[in-house]
Scaffold this motif. Sequence first.
Motif, PDB file in Angstrom:
ATOM      1  N   GLY A   1       0.782  -1.232   0.000  1.00  0.00           N
ATOM      2  CA  GLY A   1       0.000   0.000   0.000  1.00  0.00           C
ATOM      3  C   GLY A   1       0.807   1.272   0.000  1.00  0.00           C
ATOM      4  O   GLY A   1       0.394   2.277  -0.585  1.00  0.00           O
ATOM      5  N   ILE A   2       1.962   1.286   0.638  1.00  0.00           N
ATOM      6  CA  ILE A   2       2.731   2.520   0.776  1.00  0.00           C
ATOM      7  C   ILE A   2       3.203   3.027  -0.582  1.00  0.00           C
ATOM      8  O   ILE A   2       3.117   4.221  -0.889  1.00  0.00           O
ATOM      9  N   ALA A   3       3.684   2.132  -1.408  1.00  0.00           N
ATOM     10  CA  ALA A   3       4.185   2.540  -2.731  1.00  0.00           C
ATOM     11  C   ALA A   3       3.061   2.973  -3.661  1.00  0.00           C
ATOM     12  O   ALA A   3       3.330   3.617  -4.681  1.00  0.00           O
ATOM     13  N   ASP A   4       1.810   2.640  -3.336  1.00  0.00           N
ATOM     14  CA  ASP A   4       0.675   2.973  -4.192  1.00  0.00           C
ATOM     15  C   ASP A   4       0.109   4.364  -3.916  1.00  0.00           C
ATOM     16  O   ASP A   4      -0.751   4.839  -4.670  1.00  0.00           O
ATOM     17  N   LEU A   5       0.560   5.029  -2.873  1.00  0.00           N
ATOM     18  CA  LEU A   5       0.006   6.329  -2.517  1.00  0.00           C
ATOM     19  C   LEU A   5       0.366   7.377  -3.552  1.00  0.00           C
ATOM     20  O   LEU A   5       1.453   7.349  -4.141  1.00  0.00           O
ATOM     21  N   PRO A   6      -0.535   8.339  -3.807  1.00  0.00           N
ATOM     22  CA  PRO A   6      -0.205   9.440  -4.715  1.00  0.00           C
ATOM     23  C   PRO A   6       0.999  10.219  -4.197  1.00  0.00           C
ATOM     24  O   PRO A   6       1.237  10.280  -2.975  1.00  0.00           O
ATOM     25  N   PRO A   7       1.775  10.829  -5.094  1.00  0.00           N
ATOM     26  CA  PRO A   7       2.971  11.563  -4.652  1.00  0.00           C
ATOM     27  C   PRO A   7       2.679  12.674  -3.657  1.00  0.00           C
ATOM     28  O   PRO A   7       3.528  12.986  -2.812  1.00  0.00           O
TER      29      PRO A   7
END
Length: 276
Positions: free
Chosen positions: A165-171
Amino acid sequence: MSSIGIALSTGACLIAPNPKFVEDAGSEEGDTDTTALKTSDSTTDSETGDGDGDGDGDGDGDGDGDGDGDGDGDCPPGTLDCDGDPGCEADVSDPLTCGSCERSCELAGQLLDCTEGLCSGDLVFPVETDSYADSFHPMTLFGDAEVLEVEIGDGDQQAYIALPGIADLPPDAFVESASLHLSCTNVGDPADIHQIIMEWSEAELNWSNAPSLNPNVLTSFDPNIDDTSLDLTALLPSWRGQPNYGIALIPTGGDGLTFRSSETDAGPWVSLSVSW
């Protein structure tokens, strides 16, 4: 003729003839002034908006037609037209757009709240990749084991957990809190938490090919029995913009820790409170 009569007659001469009346009269009497007729038609077009003025026709004014003005095709405040076709697709209160043609409050099948163009809420991601390695059994695979062991004994046992989930967050996402939740079946000495810095596979992990770790201890984890959690909030800023390979739990003593793995119904999971 009296002065009053003269004034009325003069005024009547200044009133433009009704176009319909002129046409009817022309068709009946045949002596209609065509110059006056054309002038009247031009005036009528200007007044009714069939030309390029501000009428209700197809001009470029502010009428209800197809022009470039503020007609029915414009979106009301808080909405946007995203495709150029009739209709307003983005809305500041709709979580599927949340006030932008390129924004959505949906992530990994979860829909957050949208308030005045801001997405916010809690996300939950079950851990799907975890395992442990045992130095006493350097070639043994534990990816399908129902436990994660962290202990110093006959051999060191270290647990590895991917953080979904962490890598999927918007910038531009702001992470208010992030936690790793585990079910602990045996408590003992605390574990040191290290960042994993290379790819690894649950199906192939053993002691001999265990991934490299950042030597710096991120934090110490002293879990409670049963449901316990590790606060990751302070650790995330250093990972933004970098590959996320998860964390390793390294034992600090001989009294070890045991957790349920993702192979069970009570495996680890990550919770995120975010906004963007």
